[in-house]
Scaffold this motif. Sequence first.
Motif, short mmCIF file in Angstrom:
data_model
loop_
_atom_site.label_atom_id
_atom_site.label_comp_id
_atom_site.label_asym_id
_atom_site.label_seq_id
_atom_site.Cartn_x
_atom_site.Cartn_y
_atom_site.Cartn_z
N UNK A 1 -31.87 -88.51 -66.14
CA UNK A 1 -30.64 -89.13 -65.67
C UNK A 1 -30.10 -88.35 -64.47
N UNK A 2 -29.88 -89.03 -63.35
CA UNK A 2 -29.31 -88.32 -62.19
C UNK A 2 -27.93 -87.76 -62.52
N UNK A 3 -27.66 -86.58 -62.05
CA UNK A 3 -26.35 -85.94 -62.22
C UNK A 3 -25.95 -85.81 -63.69
N UNK A 4 -26.92 -85.64 -64.58
CA UNK A 4 -26.61 -85.64 -66.00
C UNK A 4 -25.70 -84.50 -66.45
N UNK A 5 -25.61 -83.44 -65.68
CA UNK A 5 -24.78 -82.29 -66.07
C UNK A 5 -23.42 -82.27 -65.39
N UNK A 6 -23.05 -83.37 -64.73
CA UNK A 6 -21.81 -83.41 -63.97
C UNK A 6 -20.93 -84.55 -64.42
N UNK A 7 -19.62 -84.37 -64.28
CA UNK A 7 -18.68 -85.46 -64.55
C UNK A 7 -18.74 -86.45 -63.39
N UNK A 8 -18.20 -87.63 -63.60
CA UNK A 8 -18.16 -88.63 -62.53
C UNK A 8 -17.37 -88.11 -61.33
N UNK B 1 -18.79 -87.59 -57.45
CA UNK B 1 -18.17 -88.19 -56.26
C UNK B 1 -17.85 -87.13 -55.21
N UNK B 2 -17.32 -85.99 -55.64
CA UNK B 2 -17.02 -84.92 -54.69
C UNK B 2 -18.30 -84.42 -54.02
N UNK B 3 -19.36 -84.26 -54.80
CA UNK B 3 -20.64 -83.78 -54.25
C UNK B 3 -21.18 -84.78 -53.24
N UNK B 4 -21.17 -86.06 -53.58
CA UNK B 4 -21.69 -87.08 -52.68
C UNK B 4 -20.85 -87.18 -51.42
N UNK C 1 -19.33 -84.84 -50.00
CA UNK C 1 -19.61 -83.67 -49.16
C UNK C 1 -21.00 -83.74 -48.52
N UNK C 2 -21.77 -84.79 -48.87
CA UNK C 2 -23.09 -84.95 -48.27
C UNK C 2 -24.24 -84.58 -49.17
N UNK C 3 -23.97 -84.09 -50.36
CA UNK C 3 -25.04 -83.71 -51.28
C UNK C 3 -25.84 -84.94 -51.68
N UNK C 4 -27.15 -84.78 -51.74
CA UNK C 4 -28.05 -85.80 -52.27
C UNK C 4 -29.00 -85.11 -53.24
N UNK C 5 -29.41 -85.84 -54.26
CA UNK C 5 -30.33 -85.28 -55.24
C UNK C 5 -31.61 -84.80 -54.56
N UNK C 6 -32.13 -83.66 -54.97
CA UNK C 6 -33.41 -83.21 -54.44
C UNK C 6 -34.52 -84.09 -55.00
N UNK C 7 -35.67 -84.09 -54.35
CA UNK C 7 -36.77 -84.93 -54.86
C UNK C 7 -37.29 -84.42 -56.19
#
Length: 102
Positions: A10-17, A21-24, A26-32
Motif C-alpha cells: 500500500x502506498x504511504x502505508x505508514x503515513x496519515x492522510x 498531502x504535505x509530502x506530495x 512539497x514535491x515528494x513522490x514514491x520511489x520506484x
Amino acid sequence: MYEIWSLGHKPFENYTNQKCLRMLDSGFRLPPPPGCPRSIYEMMIQCWHPDTGSRPTFVQLVSRLSLSDAKLLSTVSSDTTAIGGPLETGHQLYTELQNMYQ
C-alpha cells in the motif's frame, strides 16, 4: 502501477492522510519499487504530475503499455534489485525522477 510493481504494498502505508498531502505538496513522490524498470517508473511519475493537465491521457498510457515487452522493459537499471525486494532499495533508483517536482 505502484501496487503491481511493489507486489501489493500500500502506498504511504505508514503515513496519515494529512502527512501524505504535505509530502506530495512539497514535491515528494514514491520511489520506484524494487525491480521496476525506468520506463514504467517514468510513467508513474508522469501520472503523478502536480498539474493534472500535464498527466498522460488514457490513450497515451495504453499506447505505451502496448509496446512489446522487450521495448517496455528494456530500461531495467543494473542497480535495480529483484522484484519483491525491500521497498527501501528503490530509494536510490532514478533519483532525478523522484525529485522532479521538488
